[in-house]
Write a protein that holds these residues in place. Sequence first.
Motif, short mmCIF file in Angstrom:
data_model
loop_
_atom_site.label_atom_id
_atom_site.label_comp_id
_atom_site.label_asym_id
_atom_site.label_seq_id
_atom_site.Cartn_x
_atom_site.Cartn_y
_atom_site.Cartn_z
N ASP A 141 -35.33 61.49 -23.99
CA ASP A 141 -35.28 61.66 -22.54
C ASP A 141 -35.23 63.13 -22.14
O ASP A 141 -35.97 63.55 -21.25
CB ASP A 141 -34.07 60.92 -21.96
CG ASP A 141 -34.00 61.06 -20.45
OD1 ASP A 141 -34.64 60.25 -19.77
OD2 ASP A 141 -33.33 62.01 -19.96
N ILE A 142 -34.38 63.91 -22.78
CA ILE A 142 -34.26 65.31 -22.36
C ILE A 142 -35.50 66.12 -22.71
O ILE A 142 -35.82 67.09 -22.04
CB ILE A 142 -32.98 65.99 -22.91
CG1 ILE A 142 -32.97 66.04 -24.42
CG2 ILE A 142 -31.75 65.33 -22.36
CD1 ILE A 142 -31.78 66.77 -25.02
N VAL A 153 -24.47 70.64 -24.03
CA VAL A 153 -23.77 71.91 -24.22
C VAL A 153 -24.65 72.84 -25.05
O VAL A 153 -24.89 72.62 -26.22
CB VAL A 153 -22.41 71.70 -24.93
CG1 VAL A 153 -21.69 73.03 -25.09
CG2 VAL A 153 -21.55 70.72 -24.16
N ARG A 154 -25.15 73.86 -24.40
CA ARG A 154 -26.03 74.84 -25.05
C ARG A 154 -25.21 75.96 -25.69
O ARG A 154 -25.53 76.46 -26.73
CB ARG A 154 -26.98 75.40 -23.99
CG ARG A 154 -27.96 76.40 -24.45
CD ARG A 154 -29.15 75.74 -25.13
NE ARG A 154 -30.20 76.70 -25.37
CZ ARG A 154 -30.17 77.64 -26.29
NH1 ARG A 154 -29.12 77.77 -27.05
NH2 ARG A 154 -31.17 78.46 -26.45
N SER A 155 -24.11 76.36 -25.02
CA SER A 155 -23.26 77.43 -25.54
C SER A 155 -21.82 77.20 -25.09
O SER A 155 -21.56 77.07 -23.90
CB SER A 155 -23.74 78.79 -25.04
OG SER A 155 -22.80 79.79 -25.35
N ARG A 164 -20.16 78.99 -21.74
CA ARG A 164 -19.96 77.82 -20.86
C ARG A 164 -21.27 77.37 -20.24
O ARG A 164 -21.36 77.08 -19.05
CB ARG A 164 -18.94 78.14 -19.77
CG ARG A 164 -17.59 78.45 -20.34
CD ARG A 164 -16.62 78.79 -19.25
NE ARG A 164 -15.32 79.10 -19.82
CZ ARG A 164 -14.37 79.72 -19.17
NH1 ARG A 164 -14.56 80.13 -17.94
NH2 ARG A 164 -13.21 79.95 -19.75
N ASN A 165 -22.29 77.31 -21.07
CA ASN A 165 -23.63 76.97 -20.63
C ASN A 165 -23.89 75.49 -20.93
O ASN A 165 -24.10 75.12 -22.08
CB ASN A 165 -24.63 77.87 -21.35
CG ASN A 165 -26.01 77.78 -20.79
OD1 ASN A 165 -26.27 77.03 -19.87
ND2 ASN A 165 -26.91 78.54 -21.38
N PHE A 166 -23.86 74.65 -19.91
CA PHE A 166 -24.09 73.23 -20.10
C PHE A 166 -24.76 72.63 -18.87
O PHE A 166 -24.73 73.21 -17.78
CB PHE A 166 -22.80 72.48 -20.42
CG PHE A 166 -21.75 72.55 -19.34
CD1 PHE A 166 -21.72 71.63 -18.32
CD2 PHE A 166 -20.78 73.55 -19.36
CE1 PHE A 166 -20.76 71.68 -17.32
CE2 PHE A 166 -19.81 73.61 -18.38
CZ PHE A 166 -19.80 72.68 -17.35
N PHE A 226 -32.64 73.89 -22.86
CA PHE A 226 -31.87 72.65 -23.01
C PHE A 226 -32.72 71.56 -23.66
O PHE A 226 -32.20 70.73 -24.40
CB PHE A 226 -31.34 72.16 -21.65
CG PHE A 226 -30.20 72.97 -21.14
CD1 PHE A 226 -28.90 72.70 -21.54
CD2 PHE A 226 -30.41 74.01 -20.27
CE1 PHE A 226 -27.83 73.45 -21.08
CE2 PHE A 226 -29.35 74.78 -19.79
CZ PHE A 226 -28.06 74.50 -20.20
N LYS A 227 -34.01 71.56 -23.40
CA LYS A 227 -34.89 70.53 -23.95
C LYS A 227 -35.09 70.68 -25.45
O LYS A 227 -35.24 69.70 -26.16
CB LYS A 227 -36.27 70.58 -23.26
CG LYS A 227 -36.25 70.14 -21.84
CD LYS A 227 -37.65 70.17 -21.28
CE LYS A 227 -37.65 69.65 -19.86
NZ LYS A 227 -39.01 69.41 -19.38
#
Length: 126
Positions: free
Chosen positions: A45-46, A13-15, A19-21, A56-57
Amino acid sequence: MASDAAVVTVRLVRSFEHRNFRPVVFHGVSVEQTVQEFIQLVRHDIATRPGLPPPFKKYAYDTMKIIHQAHGAKTNELVMSLEDDEKLILQEGLTLRAAGIANETEVAFFRKEDYGLYKANPHTAW
């Protein structure tokens, strides 16, 4: 599949507001490892996973919460439920099994500070 190995989907979950996931699936996860060991495994891993966008990384994820378990009810929230934090947020000293992780469990991985701000004022932006 061994009884201590599970398929776990981790929702990065970025935001909350936007709703950024992104969901990432992990196969053969040992439910006997600690929550902290699993968090380290997911972070590593990410950071190296191809196809995952750089935002996301590099995000500072620090908390996991159970979103959904196989054969259970799902929430109407698009990102994750804001309820039952005491029992659904994974505590670092526990094994994954003791924290409630089983095969086909979906967990959210997010920054606790962002979650607190969103929970205090749960609005979405488009």
